[in-house]
Design an enzyme around this catalytic site. Structure first.
Site: not given
Lengths: 543, 535
Positions: B275, B328-330, B379
């Site tokens: 992010h 997160d959310e990579v 994650e």
């Protein structure tokens, strides 16, 4: 620090010279980021820095007023919120003066009148000049000149809007200086209604609302205190009335109300109280059931009893001690007289006097008006009183519009004064009215004759409280109330000409973010429905 | 209250006469009107009146209050107590009506240290006696931060008497012994999706103190904007939305100090590598390429130099033990589609997943080198948990089941399962916030002790200065009680606390906080006219 204070007329001549020289060249579509737009202004190309330790220098008979001093402190807190330790800034200044020389080191406030009387039509005009101290300039630093302390407050607000924190130099700057602003409101009455009966608003929340009003130069808080649902205010003469409060927590003492009036006065804002009779008054009967036509039919107030008018008189006597404003609102709207027809003793009373229910409604309103007048108040009534029996209203009556778009036109034709609050545009609880509709509506529409126009004392946006409590009241008010505020403050020409998407919208975005920066939760400007959350991530200025 | 506090009466024989007994029935607990519910409470049936010049005295305290934290806290407490009504009644004459005068608060703190360290003792004991004579209430605490909690509780005992127009404490004598169940009780704010002006952040912090939350998790930066000044890399805040939607380094320091003086830690986050698109506005070299801008370029040393610079600057102002590194959310697509990075992957024989691991672990090492322990989103644990530094705290947000696995692996954990504790989920009702138990299914005491606490998250996609308060409150308060109050004293069904929470919501309103009605989902507007207490 020596300062040559010039008399007012010298400054005004100076300003008018500058105005005629510069105003003509001003680009009409790129107004300065000031809300509401001043009557007259000119700007230059300089950037001036403002000393975080800027000192207040007062002059004139009213300069020493504590209202001025307190406002100065408030505004310095807002202007320098990124600059830490203003309290100990003396030390910082000693340290910094060697390295940094600020252009604006003092704010001169000249107030000519020592009177702090705040009434309808008080002189709110001011002159604001900001320029570098040098040989060419006969006015150094920043100077606000006004007839009254309330004009000075308006000038301070404008000054604060000229100040911007510059993130590269970490100092407060004034762009496009020198500034010469001559300003005054178009209308004397620029109101906002709050409703503490449908939802109780805590004292601190009312103060937040009042404070935010001063940012948009609104000047009347119309306090719709009581309605059917609850009676939150203490009335010493009839101490059972506030039994009609929602709970023992949700009440205002007399001292609380006085504190609100004091707080508002410090910001140049009048408080107009309302008791809405005879229609919106069911909650009165919780403490005094005799005020109800009957236990099963509770509204309007019982027109037959002297007790009803004794209570009104008692309430008004108590309120007179709290609310010094010359206007007092008696409501008079949406009176459904069925309970009068259906209650035996009232029906008999009507028959005995040969009254229709409409006659009784008129009788009630006029009798209440006389009580208010006897307390040295000017009555304000909702428009139904005018449309039902206008020619009987006391000639001093101010008619408040809400229903019919041309009611002010009719009222002023009959010589009454009028307040414009057309519900289609200026009722803030109508969530589907966007800012541009609020902005475009004109209180003087259809009113041609100057003597009639003068009778429209102004307008008011109304924040009815059915679905607005502490959690949403500020974001339902702002930013739309600001659109009306400019309509009422700025010249009619300035707000009516041109494409408002260019002349007003960018400034309104800016003003909304300014409100946010001051901690006021104004909602996104581009909302289709009021008080909705932003649609997605983005800059404050783009939403 | 299921037994437990009978010993309190024993140590206070003087007040035995007035003590109605420790509180046992649940209905009685609900009459207490204190939020969050203290660990142990006993009360009586008399009343005291606060004197006009209600004083703070500190005789016998080991804490000298060198920077005024206690005095300021005391003044703030009096401020909110006096905020809702003008106190105009006769406050000083001795009670003809049986209410004795409370002259002030005697605060005794046994530690002279006011470093706000993680896990600091936050306990306090508050005694409001009930004699015929004027007296002082007693507040004892190990640390000044425990005393601040005691002041909050004291403020909630105060009540404005509408008839006499004085502030009273009802149901005296009171004895309250209290301490938090979890040491980490957080609230996340997100200043990347929308800029939150300084006064707004301060107001959020102030409101957190009312509910005894103690960690402000500041998600400073994300894809959309980079609002904070980083002196080491001065172009980073070019990623701000505009030149004035920014925080100077001094602003951040001010926020940390403001929070610290209220006993609240500030946990700073940079969410890497996923992010972080906005970083590249100032330094385009951080992007894989101009048209594929996220995650940060894993192949470039410059990326880690910038992270090192940021964390070095952070360490000067964010004094909390932890820093949050996101993770997160990579979505690693940009790495494999950018030739330069694809080559680097090949050269170092790394899969995209391995590069993700490499990035997170390298960032962890940088944080450790600046003296921080690390918090990462879950994650990182789910993908390469066994490689994480043992100093990692895993921050749950997906399924709460991960908490059991993390603690079984010997790592610490913070609970923020999105279905129950994400405030931007406006369909998550306060009852769900209340019922969300961090230790659910965790029975092993050692594992339990690895759950540091929990956090409610106010993600900012639809949150700006106009709606943040009502989206946070009152639901954050429901979680705050879950995190503060002993498990045995928590209501088994949230509905049992409705009245008390409604009261707390109205208290927030009185204090100028725009807490939303309880009825409806998050940020619901009132459905019609009515009492605050009933909505």
């Amino acid at each position: 620090m020596a300062l040559n204070l010039l008399p007012l007329h010298t400054l005004l001549i100076f300003v008018s010279i500058i105005n005629s020289a510069l105003l003509s060249s001003a680009d009409q579509d790129s107004h300065p980021y000031i809300w509401p737009l001043p009557a007259e202004f000119s700007s230059g190309e300089e950037t001036l820095s403002v000393d975080p330790g800027v000192s207040l220098i007062v002059a004139g008979d009213g300069g020493g007023s504590p209202i001025v001093r307190a406002a100065f402190e408030r505004y310095m807190g807002m202007i320098f919120k990124h600059t830490y330790g203003r309290a100990s800034s003396l030390l910082a200044r000693i340290r910094f003066l060697r390295m940094v020389e600020y252009d604006i080191t003092s704010l001169n406030i000249i107030v000519h009148s020592e009177s702090e009387e705040l009434q309808l039509g008080v002189d709110e005009s001011y002159t604001l000049m900001v320029s570098k101290r040098n040989e060419q300039s006969i006015v150094g630093a920043a100077t606000i000149e006004a007839s009254t302390v309330y004009g000075a407050l308006r000038g301070l607000e404008t000054f604060s809007q000229l100040c911007a924190f510059d993130y590269s130099t970490k100092s407060v700057q004034i762009y496009k200086a020198p500034w010469f602003i001559q300003d005054k409101p178009r209308f004397a009455y620029r109101g906002l209604l709050i409703d503490t009966s449908r939802h109780f608003l805590p004292v601190d929340v009312i103060k937040q609302i009042v404070e935010s009003m001063s940012f948009a130069k609104l000047n009347v808080l119309h306090w719709h205190i009581v309605d059917e649902q609850s009676f939150p205010l203490e009335t010493p003469t009839y101490p059972n009335l506030w039994k009609g409060a929602y709970s023992r927590w949700e009440r205002y003492t007399v001292e609380d109300a006085s504190e609100i009036v004091r707080f508002a006065k410090m910001r140049g804002i009048n408080v107009m109280a309302e008791v809405d009779v005879p229609g919106h008054a069911e909650s009165w009967g919780v403490g005094y059931p005799d005020l109800w036509p009957s236990l099963s039919c509770r509204e309007p107030l019982d027109v037959t009893k002297n007790f009803t008018f004794d209570v009104i008189s008692g309430i008004l006597a108590d309120m007179r001690k709290i609310f010094p404003f010359e206007l007092f609102h008696l409501g008079g709207d949406e009176v459904n007289t069925d309970c009068w027809k259906n209650t035996t003793h009232i029906k008999e009373w009507l028959q005995g006097r040969n009254f229709t229910t409409k006659d009784a409604y008129k009788y009630f309103v006029l009798r209440a008006q006389q009580i208010a007048i006897s307390k040295n108040w000017t009555p304000v009534n909702w428009e139904e009183t005018f449309s039902s029996f206008g020619k009987y209203l006391d000639p001093r009556t101010v008619v408040q519009n809400w229903l019919v778009s041309d009611i002010c036109q009719k009222a002023v034709a009959k010589g009454f004064r009028c307040i414009y609050s057309n519900q289609g545009y200026w009722y803030l609880d109508h969530l589907d009215v966007q800012w541009d509709k609020v902005y475009k509506t004109e209180p003087l529409n259809g009113i041609k004759h100057p003597s009639h126009q003068k009778l429209v004392i102004g307008g008011e946006v109304c924040m009815w409280g059915e679905t607005a409590d502490t959690s949403v009241v500020l974001q339902t008010i702002w930013p739309r109330a600001a659109a009306a505020a400019e309509r009422m403050w700025s010249s009619r020409e300035a707000v009516s000409k041109g494409n408002i998407t260019l002349t007003a919208l960018p400034r309104l975005h800016y003003f909304r973010c300014l409100l946010n920066n001051r901690g006021v939760p104004a909602a996104p400007v581009d909302n289709w429905y009021a008080r909705r959350p932003p649609k997605g991530p983005g800059s404050c200025y783009a939403q | 209250m299921r037994g437990g506090s009978s010993n309190i009466a024993g140590v206070l024989p003087l007040f035995m006469l007035f003590i109605a007994g420790t509180i046992s029935a649940f209905e009685d607990i609900e009459k207490l009107r204190i939020w969050p519910l203290p660990a142990e409470v006993s009360r009586g049936g008399r009343r005291m009146r606060l004197s006009e010049d209600f004083k703070l005295v500190t005789e016998g305290s080991k804490y000298g209050d060198p920077s005024g934290i206690l005095k300021e806290g005391f003044d703030r407490m009096l401020g909110v107590v006096r905020l809702s009504h003008v106190v105009s009644g006769d406050r000083n004459s001795s009670g003809s009506n049986g209410s004795a005068l409370l002259q002030g608060l005697h605060v005794i703190i046994s530690s002279s240290n006011d470093e706000l360290e993680y896990g600091i003792d936050e306990s306090y004991k508050l005694v409001v006696a009930s004699g015929e004579k004027p007296s002082f209430a007693q507040l004892e605490a190990k640390s000044v931060y425990g005393a601040l909690h005691g002041l909050q509780t004291f403020s909630q005992l105060c009540h404005f008497n509408m008839k006499k127009k004085v502030i009273e404490i009802l149901m005296t004598p009171w004895t309250i012994t209290d301490q938090p169940r979890f040491s980490y009780r957080g609230l996340l704010i997100d200043t990347s999706r929308h800029y939150l002006p300084l006064p707004v952040i301060k107001k959020v912090i102030e409101s957190m103190t009312y509910a005894k939350l103690n960690v402000l998790h500041w998600h400073i930066v994300d894809t959309q904007s980079f609002p904070l000044e980083i002196p080491s890399y001065p172009k980073l805040w070019k990623g701000a939305y505009s030149s004035d939607q920014r925080y100077t380094f001094e602003d951040a320091t001010e926020i940390v100090n403001y929070a610290r003086r209220r006993g609240i830690h500030v946990l700073a986050e940079i969410d890497v590598p996923g992010h972080a698109l906005s970083w590249g506005k100032g330094y385009p070299a951080l992007w894989p390429s101009k048209n594929c801008q996220q995650p940060l370029d894993v192949s470039s040393d410059f990326t880690f130099k910038v992270i090192d610079g940021i964390l070095s600057d952070f360490s000067k102002i964010f004094k909390f033990k932890f820093v949050h590194l996101g993770g997160d959310e990579v979505n690693t697509t940009c790495w494999s589609t950018t030739p330069r990075i694809a080559q680097w992957l090949k050269k170092h024989r790394k899969s995209e997943a391995e590069a993700y691991q490499y990035f997170v672990l390298r960032a962890q090492k940088i944080a450790l080198s600046h003296g921080y322990e690390i918090i990462n989103w879950e994650e990182t644990f789910n993908n390469f948990g066994d490689k994480l530094s043992p100093k990692t705290v895993v921050h749950n947000w997906l399924d709460k089941g991960v908490v059991e696995k993390v603690t079984a692996a010997g790592l610490r954990c913070i609970v923020s399962n999105q279905d129950k504790w994400y405030l931007d989920h406006t369909d998550a009702l306060w009852q769900m916030f209340y019922a969300n138990e961090p230790l659910e299914n965790i029975t092993n005491p050692k594992q339990q002790s690895l759950v540091l606490g929990g956090e409610v998250c106010m993600w900012g996609e639809n949150i700006d200065a106009s709606d943040i308060e009502q989206t946070i409150w009152p639901r954050a308060a429901a979680a705050a009680e879950r995190l503060w109050t002993p498990y045995a004293k928590l209501a088994k069904s949230p509905d049992q606390v409705t009245t008390r929470l409604a009261h707390f919501r109205c208290l927030l309103n009185q204090r100028g906080v725009a807490a939303a009605p309880l009825v409806g989902g998050g940020r619901a507007v009132p459905y019609g006219p009515g009492s605050c207490l009933a909505q």
